[in-house]
Design a protein around this motif. Structure first.
Motif, PDB file in Angstrom:
ATOM      1  N   CYS A  97      -8.902 -45.498  -7.789  1.00 44.42           N
ATOM      2  CA  CYS A  97      -9.119 -44.797  -8.967  1.00 44.42           C
ATOM      3  C   CYS A  97      -7.762 -44.606  -9.551  1.00 44.42           C
ATOM      4  O   CYS A  97      -7.526 -43.230 -10.384  1.00 44.42           O
ATOM      5  N   LEU A  98      -6.740 -45.320  -9.522  1.00 42.69           N
ATOM      6  CA  LEU A  98      -5.222 -45.349  -9.932  1.00 42.69           C
ATOM      7  C   LEU A  98      -5.476 -44.657 -11.476  1.00 42.69           C
ATOM      8  O   LEU A  98      -6.113 -44.924 -12.277  1.00 42.69           O
ATOM      9  N   HIS A  99      -4.542 -43.636 -11.625  1.00 43.22           N
ATOM     10  CA  HIS A  99      -4.435 -42.957 -12.858  1.00 43.22           C
ATOM     11  C   HIS A  99      -5.763 -42.109 -13.334  1.00 43.22           C
ATOM     12  O   HIS A  99      -5.399 -41.379 -14.420  1.00 43.22           O
ATOM     13  N   ARG A 100      -6.606 -42.013 -12.520  1.00 43.77           N
ATOM     14  CA  ARG A 100      -7.601 -40.855 -12.986  1.00 43.77           C
ATOM     15  C   ARG A 100      -7.280 -39.721 -12.235  1.00 43.77           C
ATOM     16  O   ARG A 100      -6.568 -39.510 -11.046  1.00 43.77           O
ATOM     17  N   GLN A 101      -7.831 -38.399 -12.449  1.00 42.80           N
ATOM     18  CA  GLN A 101      -7.573 -37.157 -11.752  1.00 42.80           C
ATOM     19  C   GLN A 101      -8.637 -36.207 -11.250  1.00 42.80           C
ATOM     20  O   GLN A 101      -9.719 -36.621 -11.751  1.00 42.80           O
TER      21      GLN A 101
ATOM     22  N   HIS B 267     -12.051 -44.489   0.487  1.00 40.93           N
ATOM     23  CA  HIS B 267     -11.294 -45.594   0.167  1.00 40.93           C
ATOM     24  C   HIS B 267      -9.815 -45.432   0.401  1.00 40.93           C
ATOM     25  O   HIS B 267      -8.889 -46.095  -0.071  1.00 40.93           O
ATOM     26  N   GLY B 268      -9.228 -44.277   0.896  1.00 40.31           N
ATOM     27  CA  GLY B 268      -7.808 -43.930   1.140  1.00 40.31           C
ATOM     28  C   GLY B 268      -6.995 -43.658  -0.093  1.00 40.31           C
ATOM     29  O   GLY B 268      -5.839 -43.672  -0.077  1.00 40.31           O
ATOM     30  N   ALA B 269      -7.731 -43.362  -1.362  1.00 43.85           N
ATOM     31  CA  ALA B 269      -6.963 -43.099  -2.420  1.00 43.85           C
ATOM     32  C   ALA B 269      -5.990 -41.897  -2.337  1.00 43.85           C
ATOM     33  O   ALA B 269      -6.459 -41.104  -1.569  1.00 43.85           O
ATOM     34  N   TRP B 270      -4.895 -41.981  -2.720  1.00 47.84           N
ATOM     35  CA  TRP B 270      -3.975 -40.617  -2.797  1.00 47.84           C
ATOM     36  C   TRP B 270      -3.831 -40.041  -3.923  1.00 47.84           C
ATOM     37  O   TRP B 270      -3.720 -40.623  -5.272  1.00 47.84           O
ATOM     38  N   PHE B 271      -3.616 -38.650  -4.258  1.00 47.49           N
ATOM     39  CA  PHE B 271      -3.788 -37.972  -5.146  1.00 47.49           C
ATOM     40  C   PHE B 271      -2.562 -37.011  -4.946  1.00 47.49           C
ATOM     41  O   PHE B 271      -2.487 -36.293  -4.041  1.00 47.49           O
ATOM     42  N   GLN B 272      -1.732 -36.616  -6.196  1.00 46.75           N
ATOM     43  CA  GLN B 272      -0.942 -35.737  -5.869  1.00 46.75           C
ATOM     44  C   GLN B 272      -1.343 -34.548  -5.893  1.00 46.75           C
ATOM     45  O   GLN B 272      -2.271 -33.971  -6.679  1.00 46.75           O
ATOM     46  N   PRO B 273      -0.807 -33.600  -4.813  1.00 47.79           N
ATOM     47  CA  PRO B 273      -1.472 -32.254  -4.761  1.00 47.79           C
ATOM     48  C   PRO B 273      -1.253 -31.332  -5.988  1.00 47.79           C
ATOM     49  O   PRO B 273      -1.870 -30.258  -6.122  1.00 47.79           O
TER      50      PRO B 273
END
Length: 113
Positions: A89-93, A73-79
């Motif tokens: 999944c905004l704000h999940r880790q 779904h293209g979610a972005w996570f800080q590396p």
């Protein structure tokens, strides 16, 4: 226990690497990324629908190498934190693994049940 994943030199050449750890029937998929000269390790599972993050083998980062990007779904996570900053999944880790470098080997700590 510590598991050797990939050489640090290889990760410098390509800053993303996927791995699978197996013991008996228990399998864990993960990834390591080199970001801002630090190494981070995460479980290869999006917290949205528990699908693998990678687009293809060893491909986890967006084209600019700024974020880990979920292929579904293209979610972005800080590396550096695994925090989702865009997507369903905004704000999940992402689940992180302890990581260290020993004699040019990236090692990840994981205990099998």
């Amino acid at each position: 226990m510590w598991h050797s994943i990939v050489s640090y030199a290889s990760l410098q050449a390509r800053p993303e690497y996927g791995f699978t750890l197996t013991r008996g029937w228990d399998t864990k998929q993960g990834l390591v990324v080199l970001y801002a000269e630090q190494v981070y390790a995460y479980e290869n599972s999006c917290p949205h629908q528990q699908v693998a993050l990678n687009w293809s083998p060893h491909t986890f980062l967006d084209p600019n190498h700024e974020f880990i990007q979920c292929s579904m779904h293209g979610a972005w996570f800080q590396p550096d934190t695994g925090l989702c900053v865009r997507g369903p999944c905004l704000h999940r880790q992402l689940r992180s693994f302890p990581v260290r470098i020993q004699q040019d080997q990236i090692q990840v700590w994981f205990e099998f049940n």
